[in-house]
Design a protein around this motif. Sequence first.
Motif, short mmCIF file in Angstrom:
data_model
loop_
_atom_site.label_atom_id
_atom_site.label_comp_id
_atom_site.label_asym_id
_atom_site.label_seq_id
_atom_site.Cartn_x
_atom_site.Cartn_y
_atom_site.Cartn_z
N LYS A 82 6.84 36.42 -31.98
CA LYS A 82 5.69 37.10 -32.21
C LYS A 82 5.46 38.19 -31.33
N PRO A 83 4.80 39.43 -31.52
CA PRO A 83 4.66 40.55 -30.44
C PRO A 83 3.52 40.00 -29.46
N LYS A 84 3.99 40.26 -28.30
CA LYS A 84 2.71 40.15 -27.34
C LYS A 84 1.70 40.92 -27.41
N ASP A 85 1.80 42.01 -28.10
CA ASP A 85 0.81 42.85 -28.58
C ASP A 85 1.09 43.47 -29.81
N LEU A 86 0.19 43.59 -30.88
CA LEU A 86 0.49 44.13 -32.06
C LEU A 86 0.64 45.61 -31.99
N LEU A 87 0.05 46.29 -30.95
CA LEU A 87 0.09 47.67 -30.99
C LEU A 87 1.29 47.97 -30.12
N ASN A 88 2.21 46.91 -29.74
CA ASN A 88 3.53 47.30 -28.82
C ASN A 88 4.50 46.26 -29.58
N LEU A 89 5.24 46.85 -30.34
CA LEU A 89 6.37 46.01 -31.17
C LEU A 89 7.59 45.95 -30.43
N GLU A 90 7.74 46.54 -28.98
CA GLU A 90 9.03 46.47 -28.36
C GLU A 90 8.94 45.17 -27.49
N SER A 91 8.02 44.45 -27.47
CA SER A 91 7.99 43.41 -26.73
C SER A 91 7.60 41.95 -27.51
N TRP A 92 8.50 41.06 -27.53
CA TRP A 92 8.27 39.88 -28.40
C TRP A 92 8.21 38.52 -27.71
N GLN A 93 7.68 37.59 -28.01
CA GLN A 93 7.77 36.26 -27.12
C GLN A 93 8.31 35.33 -28.20
N SER A 94 9.24 34.55 -27.71
CA SER A 94 9.71 33.39 -28.71
C SER A 94 9.56 32.13 -28.08
N GLU A 95 9.60 31.27 -29.13
CA GLU A 95 9.64 29.73 -28.69
C GLU A 95 10.54 28.89 -29.59
N THR A 96 11.25 28.13 -29.14
CA THR A 96 12.65 27.50 -29.78
C THR A 96 12.15 26.03 -29.93
N TYR A 97 12.67 25.53 -31.02
CA TYR A 97 12.54 24.13 -31.58
C TYR A 97 13.83 23.69 -31.94
N GLN A 109 14.89 51.07 -34.09
CA GLN A 109 15.13 49.64 -33.58
C GLN A 109 14.03 49.64 -32.50
N MET A 110 13.24 48.39 -32.84
CA MET A 110 12.09 48.42 -31.70
C MET A 110 12.43 47.26 -30.89
N ALA A 111 12.98 46.04 -31.26
CA ALA A 111 13.33 44.93 -30.65
C ALA A 111 14.44 44.13 -30.69
N ILE A 112 15.11 43.57 -29.86
CA ILE A 112 16.32 42.64 -29.93
C ILE A 112 15.68 41.12 -29.57
N ILE A 113 16.00 40.15 -30.48
CA ILE A 113 15.70 38.89 -30.18
C ILE A 113 16.70 37.97 -30.12
N ASP A 168 26.15 37.85 -34.96
CA ASP A 168 26.24 38.20 -33.62
C ASP A 168 25.17 37.57 -32.91
N ARG A 169 24.37 36.48 -33.04
CA ARG A 169 23.54 35.70 -32.67
C ARG A 169 22.04 36.39 -31.99
N THR A 170 21.78 37.26 -32.84
CA THR A 170 20.51 38.21 -32.62
C THR A 170 19.84 38.47 -33.96
N VAL A 171 18.59 38.63 -33.66
CA VAL A 171 17.43 39.04 -34.57
C VAL A 171 16.91 40.28 -34.10
N ILE A 172 17.11 41.41 -34.99
CA ILE A 172 16.59 42.73 -34.40
C ILE A 172 15.28 43.17 -35.52
N ILE A 173 14.42 43.66 -34.87
CA ILE A 173 13.15 44.22 -35.47
C ILE A 173 13.42 45.61 -35.53
N TRP A 174 13.02 46.09 -37.11
CA TRP A 174 13.20 47.70 -37.26
C TRP A 174 11.72 48.03 -37.80
#
Length: 221
Positions: free
Chosen positions: A123-138, A85-89, A65-71
């Motif tokens: 990677k998470p923007k803050d290790l204490l908050n796993l609901e927010s992730w930042q991504s970089e694509t190559y 479910q903490m985050a959907i990338i 479904d073109r997603t990665v999900i963090i649990w």
Amino acid sequence: IHDLQYNYYGNLIASCDSNQNIAIWEKEQNQWSKKYEWKAHNAPIYKVTWANPSFGNIIASCSFDRTVIIWVEENSQKEECKWKQMAIISAFKEKVVDVEFAPHKDKLILAACSTNGTVTFSKPKDLLNLESWQSETYNINQCGIMCLSWNQWVYEPPMLIFGCGDKSGLDPSLPIPSDKRVQEDLLQIWCFNKKDEKFCQRAKCDYECINKALTLSLIHI
């Protein structure tokens, strides 16, 4: 079932399947039993991966479904599923076929590859908050990427290898010159550059390189 993965200690197994479910199996008194199961995606799930236990019980899953999900496992006394479910990338344009956390205990980095030849590092923007992730694509390979694997030696900078597609897997209608298709590298090794904090290609291997390694018995299949 598409994938099975032990956790770091070998007492838990995560599995995923075509029914869009993830299950957690636990070993108790030398017996394995299914402890939790839940619907995790909107399409078949292809891979699951555990993070280093220093961050807690965290898994990631990738799907068609073109997603990665963090649990994340929550500390709860209730009988229902404790995995939240903490985050959907969703930085992917095609199916996500492999996902894996880096093994380092001080770096929570997730790599995921797609059939369109891209790799996304998150990677998470803050290790204490796993609901927010930042991504970089190559953009790694125009023929697609089918698998990846991190170097497990944690005393080196984060490094991983990609298994790329070849011209036989290409849609003939794609606007890619025939000579470019032949030149695509089947294996690529990428390493984390501390100076600019980005990943860059460190080595590559094409058909000629692989055939030579097989002839010299440097690669065993």
